[in-house]
Design a protein around this motif. Structure first.
Motif, PDB file in Angstrom:
ATOM      1  N   LYS A  60       0.863  -1.184   0.000  1.00  0.00           N
ATOM      2  CA  LYS A  60       0.000   0.000   0.000  1.00  0.00           C
ATOM      3  C   LYS A  60       0.895   1.228   0.000  1.00  0.00           C
ATOM      4  CE  LYS A  60      -3.916  -2.004   2.433  1.00  0.00           C
ATOM      5  NZ  LYS A  60      -5.000  -1.694   3.351  1.00  0.00           N
ATOM      6  N   ILE A  61       0.661   2.117  -0.959  1.00  0.00           N
ATOM      7  CA  ILE A  61       1.479   3.320  -1.091  1.00  0.00           C
ATOM      8  C   ILE A  61       0.549   4.521  -1.014  1.00  0.00           C
ATOM      9  CG2 ILE A  61       3.301   4.438  -2.428  1.00  0.00           C
ATOM     10  CD1 ILE A  61       3.068   1.795  -4.237  1.00  0.00           C
ATOM     11  N   GLU A  62       0.705   5.317   0.007  1.00  0.00           N
ATOM     12  CA  GLU A  62      -0.165   6.481   0.152  1.00  0.00           C
ATOM     13  C   GLU A  62       0.233   7.592  -0.799  1.00  0.00           C
ATOM     14  OE1 GLU A  62      -2.341   6.941   4.253  1.00  0.00           O
ATOM     15  OE2 GLU A  62      -0.184   7.195   4.496  1.00  0.00           O
ATOM     16  N   ASN A  63      -0.767   8.258  -1.358  1.00  0.00           N
ATOM     17  CA  ASN A  63      -0.607   9.452  -2.190  1.00  0.00           C
ATOM     18  C   ASN A  63       0.225   9.232  -3.448  1.00  0.00           C
ATOM     19  OD1 ASN A  63      -2.117  11.008  -0.294  1.00  0.00           O
ATOM     20  ND2 ASN A  63      -0.288  11.043   0.987  1.00  0.00           N
ATOM     21  N   VAL A  64       0.350   7.987  -3.879  1.00  0.00           N
ATOM     22  CA  VAL A  64       1.045   7.655  -5.119  1.00  0.00           C
ATOM     23  C   VAL A  64       0.096   6.803  -5.947  1.00  0.00           C
ATOM     24  CG1 VAL A  64       2.983   6.400  -6.145  1.00  0.00           C
ATOM     25  CG2 VAL A  64       3.342   7.762  -4.081  1.00  0.00           C
ATOM     26  N   PHE A  65      -0.082   7.188  -7.203  1.00  0.00           N
ATOM     27  CA  PHE A  65      -0.948   6.430  -8.100  1.00  0.00           C
ATOM     28  C   PHE A  65      -0.089   5.899  -9.235  1.00  0.00           C
ATOM     29  CE2 PHE A  65      -3.629   9.419  -5.902  1.00  0.00           C
ATOM     30  CZ  PHE A  65      -4.701   8.625  -5.517  1.00  0.00           C
ATOM     31  N   ILE A  66       0.110   4.579  -9.260  1.00  0.00           N
ATOM     32  CA  ILE A  66       0.925   4.032 -10.336  1.00  0.00           C
ATOM     33  C   ILE A  66       0.121   4.038 -11.635  1.00  0.00           C
ATOM     34  CG2 ILE A  66       2.299   2.650  -8.748  1.00  0.00           C
ATOM     35  CD1 ILE A  66       0.931   0.173  -9.843  1.00  0.00           C
ATOM     36  N   THR A  67       0.832   4.154 -12.722  1.00  0.00           N
ATOM     37  CA  THR A  67       0.185   4.246 -14.027  1.00  0.00           C
ATOM     38  C   THR A  67      -0.149   2.848 -14.552  1.00  0.00           C
ATOM     39  OG1 THR A  67       2.240   4.083 -15.275  1.00  0.00           O
ATOM     40  CG2 THR A  67       1.558   6.305 -14.561  1.00  0.00           C
ATOM     41  N   GLU A  68      -0.937   2.821 -15.610  1.00  0.00           N
ATOM     42  CA  GLU A  68      -1.268   1.547 -16.235  1.00  0.00           C
ATOM     43  C   GLU A  68      -0.014   0.884 -16.809  1.00  0.00           C
ATOM     44  OE1 GLU A  68      -4.814   0.013 -19.148  1.00  0.00           O
ATOM     45  OE2 GLU A  68      -5.082   1.818 -17.938  1.00  0.00           O
ATOM     46  N   ASP A  69       0.897   1.679 -17.369  1.00  0.00           N
ATOM     47  CA  ASP A  69       2.157   1.128 -17.881  1.00  0.00           C
ATOM     48  C   ASP A  69       2.977   0.488 -16.758  1.00  0.00           C
ATOM     49  OD1 ASP A  69       1.622   1.819 -20.503  1.00  0.00           O
ATOM     50  OD2 ASP A  69       2.827   3.656 -20.447  1.00  0.00           O
ATOM     51  N   GLN A  70       3.044   1.157 -15.622  1.00  0.00           N
ATOM     52  CA  GLN A  70       3.768   0.602 -14.478  1.00  0.00           C
ATOM     53  C   GLN A  70       3.095  -0.689 -14.001  1.00  0.00           C
ATOM     54  OE1 GLN A  70       3.506   4.204 -12.107  1.00  0.00           O
ATOM     55  NE2 GLN A  70       5.747   4.339 -12.071  1.00  0.00           N
ATOM     56  N   ALA A  71       1.784  -0.669 -13.946  1.00  0.00           N
ATOM     57  CA  ALA A  71       1.047  -1.855 -13.508  1.00  0.00           C
ATOM     58  C   ALA A  71       1.317  -3.027 -14.446  1.00  0.00           C
ATOM     59  CB  ALA A  71      -0.439  -1.554 -13.418  1.00  0.00           C
ATOM     60  N   ASN A  72       1.400  -2.748 -15.738  1.00  0.00           N
ATOM     61  CA  ASN A  72       1.664  -3.814 -16.695  1.00  0.00           C
ATOM     62  C   ASN A  72       3.064  -4.395 -16.527  1.00  0.00           C
ATOM     63  OD1 ASN A  72      -0.898  -3.698 -17.746  1.00  0.00           O
ATOM     64  ND2 ASN A  72      -0.327  -2.365 -19.439  1.00  0.00           N
ATOM     65  N   LEU A  74       4.458  -4.758 -13.726  1.00  0.00           N
ATOM     66  CA  LEU A  74       4.249  -5.624 -12.566  1.00  0.00           C
ATOM     67  C   LEU A  74       3.775  -7.009 -13.003  1.00  0.00           C
ATOM     68  CD1 LEU A  74       3.545  -6.142  -9.507  1.00  0.00           C
ATOM     69  CD2 LEU A  74       1.393  -4.993  -9.971  1.00  0.00           C
ATOM     70  N   ALA A  75       3.076  -7.104 -14.131  1.00  0.00           N
ATOM     71  CA  ALA A  75       2.518  -8.374 -14.598  1.00  0.00           C
ATOM     72  C   ALA A  75       3.602  -9.423 -14.851  1.00  0.00           C
ATOM     73  CB  ALA A  75       1.686  -8.163 -15.857  1.00  0.00           C
ATOM     74  N   ILE A  76       4.835  -9.014 -15.113  1.00  0.00           N
ATOM     75  CA  ILE A  76       5.930  -9.977 -15.281  1.00  0.00           C
ATOM     76  C   ILE A  76       6.154 -10.737 -13.977  1.00  0.00           C
ATOM     77  CG2 ILE A  76       8.447 -10.180 -15.587  1.00  0.00           C
ATOM     78  CD1 ILE A  76       7.040  -9.793 -18.208  1.00  0.00           C
ATOM     79  N   TYR A  77       6.085 -10.040 -12.847  1.00  0.00           N
ATOM     80  CA  TYR A  77       6.273 -10.658 -11.540  1.00  0.00           C
ATOM     81  C   TYR A  77       5.005 -11.348 -11.044  1.00  0.00           C
ATOM     82  CZ  TYR A  77      10.645  -8.104 -10.680  1.00  0.00           C
ATOM     83  OH  TYR A  77      11.919  -7.625 -10.743  1.00  0.00           O
ATOM     84  N   ALA A  78       3.897 -10.669 -11.212  1.00  0.00           N
ATOM     85  CA  ALA A  78       2.656 -11.118 -10.577  1.00  0.00           C
ATOM     86  C   ALA A  78       1.476 -10.903 -11.520  1.00  0.00           C
ATOM     87  CB  ALA A  78       2.456 -10.338  -9.272  1.00  0.00           C
ATOM     88  N   PRO A  79       1.310 -11.794 -12.504  1.00  0.00           N
ATOM     89  CA  PRO A  79       0.278 -11.570 -13.517  1.00  0.00           C
ATOM     90  C   PRO A  79      -1.148 -11.534 -12.978  1.00  0.00           C
ATOM     91  CG  PRO A  79       1.284 -13.736 -13.768  1.00  0.00           C
ATOM     92  CD  PRO A  79       2.073 -13.016 -12.741  1.00  0.00           C
ATOM     93  N   HIS A  80      -1.365 -12.103 -11.788  1.00  0.00           N
ATOM     94  CA  HIS A  80      -2.721 -12.139 -11.236  1.00  0.00           C
ATOM     95  C   HIS A  80      -2.908 -11.174 -10.071  1.00  0.00           C
ATOM     96  CE1 HIS A  80      -3.386 -15.444 -13.920  1.00  0.00           C
ATOM     97  NE2 HIS A  80      -2.370 -16.086 -13.401  1.00  0.00           N
ATOM     98  N   LEU A  95      -6.936  -1.403 -11.972  1.00  0.00           N
ATOM     99  CA  LEU A  95      -6.134  -1.521 -13.187  1.00  0.00           C
ATOM    100  C   LEU A  95      -6.043  -2.998 -13.567  1.00  0.00           C
ATOM    101  CD1 LEU A  95      -3.200   0.938 -12.379  1.00  0.00           C
ATOM    102  CD2 LEU A  95      -5.292   1.391 -13.649  1.00  0.00           C
ATOM    103  N   ASN A  96      -6.417  -3.298 -14.784  1.00  0.00           N
ATOM    104  CA  ASN A  96      -6.294  -4.664 -15.279  1.00  0.00           C
ATOM    105  C   ASN A  96      -4.883  -4.861 -15.814  1.00  0.00           C
ATOM    106  OD1 ASN A  96      -9.042  -5.383 -14.819  1.00  0.00           O
ATOM    107  ND2 ASN A  96      -9.585  -4.186 -16.619  1.00  0.00           N
ATOM    108  N   LEU A  97      -4.225  -5.904 -15.345  1.00  0.00           N
ATOM    109  CA  LEU A  97      -2.846  -6.148 -15.750  1.00  0.00           C
ATOM    110  C   LEU A  97      -2.791  -6.889 -17.076  1.00  0.00           C
ATOM    111  CD1 LEU A  97      -1.143  -7.259 -12.417  1.00  0.00           C
ATOM    112  CD2 LEU A  97      -1.505  -4.972 -13.320  1.00  0.00           C
ATOM    113  N   ALA A  98      -1.884  -6.465 -17.913  1.00  0.00           N
ATOM    114  CA  ALA A  98      -1.584  -7.139 -19.175  1.00  0.00           C
ATOM    115  C   ALA A  98      -0.083  -7.083 -19.361  1.00  0.00           C
ATOM    116  CB  ALA A  98      -2.289  -6.435 -20.330  1.00  0.00           C
ATOM    117  N   LEU A  99       0.477  -8.152 -19.893  1.00  0.00           N
ATOM    118  CA  LEU A  99       1.921  -8.153 -20.123  1.00  0.00           C
ATOM    119  C   LEU A  99       2.295  -7.031 -21.087  1.00  0.00           C
ATOM    120  CD1 LEU A  99       2.707 -11.950 -20.457  1.00  0.00           C
ATOM    121  CD2 LEU A  99       3.471 -10.416 -18.638  1.00  0.00           C
TER     122      LEU A  99
END
Length: 154
Positions: A60-72, A74-80, A95-99
């Motif tokens: 949990k990160i307060e006051n930080v909003f990761i982008t969809e690109d950053q979230a994607n 993350l999908a390499i490590y944790a696709p689900h 955010l829906n993760l996609a590789l």
């Protein structure tokens, strides 16, 4: 389990929650997002009980909003994993993760002869998915490596 023995992770008012991270990957993911360098409050839960995974990590990160690109990335490590953006204690966006098609500057090339070990360049990998198998191909030496090899690096 009664209310007195159940521990809760404190809710955040605004920010990002990354949940359902496979156990023992939370620290690596925190480093990927450069979380140690933030001055915001960060909660990292490791080896938390999970009905789906058995054990999971959570960030949990307060006051930080990761982008969809950053979230994607993350999908390499944790696709689900799930990535939720929180506003005034309410999930306002999932955010829906996609590789991603490529990843830059996150991983080191496992090929010790790769130019990235001797030159000041950011690594870049193409992401290749065939069914459930994911490989990363170095943009410099053009060798391919399994997802498992890449995420097991320090």
């Amino acid at each position: 389990m009664n209310k007195e023995t159940k521990l809760q992770v404190e809710a955040i008012k605004n920010g990002t929650v990354i949940d359902h991270i496979p156990a023992n990957l939370g620290i690596k993911i925190a480093q990927m997002f450069h979380i140690p360098q933030t001055n915001q409050r960060v909660t990292i839960g490791l080896n938390l009980p999970s009905s789906a995974l058995g054990k999971k990590d959570l960030i949990k990160i307060e006051n930080v909003f990761i982008t969809e690109d950053q979230a994607n990335q993350l999908a390499i490590y944790a696709p689900h994993a799930t990535v939720n953006q929180i506003d005034d204690y309410v999930v306002v966006k999932k955010l829906n993760l996609a590789l991603p098609q490529s990843i830059t500057g996150i991983f080191h090339c496992p090929n010790s002869n790769c130019i990235t070990h001797n030159e000041p360049v950011k690594t870049r990998f193409s992401v290749i998915q065939k069914g459930e198998m994911v490989k990363l191909k170095c943009g410099y030496c053009e060798k391919s490596f399994s997802q498992a090899i890449m995420i097991s690096q320090d």
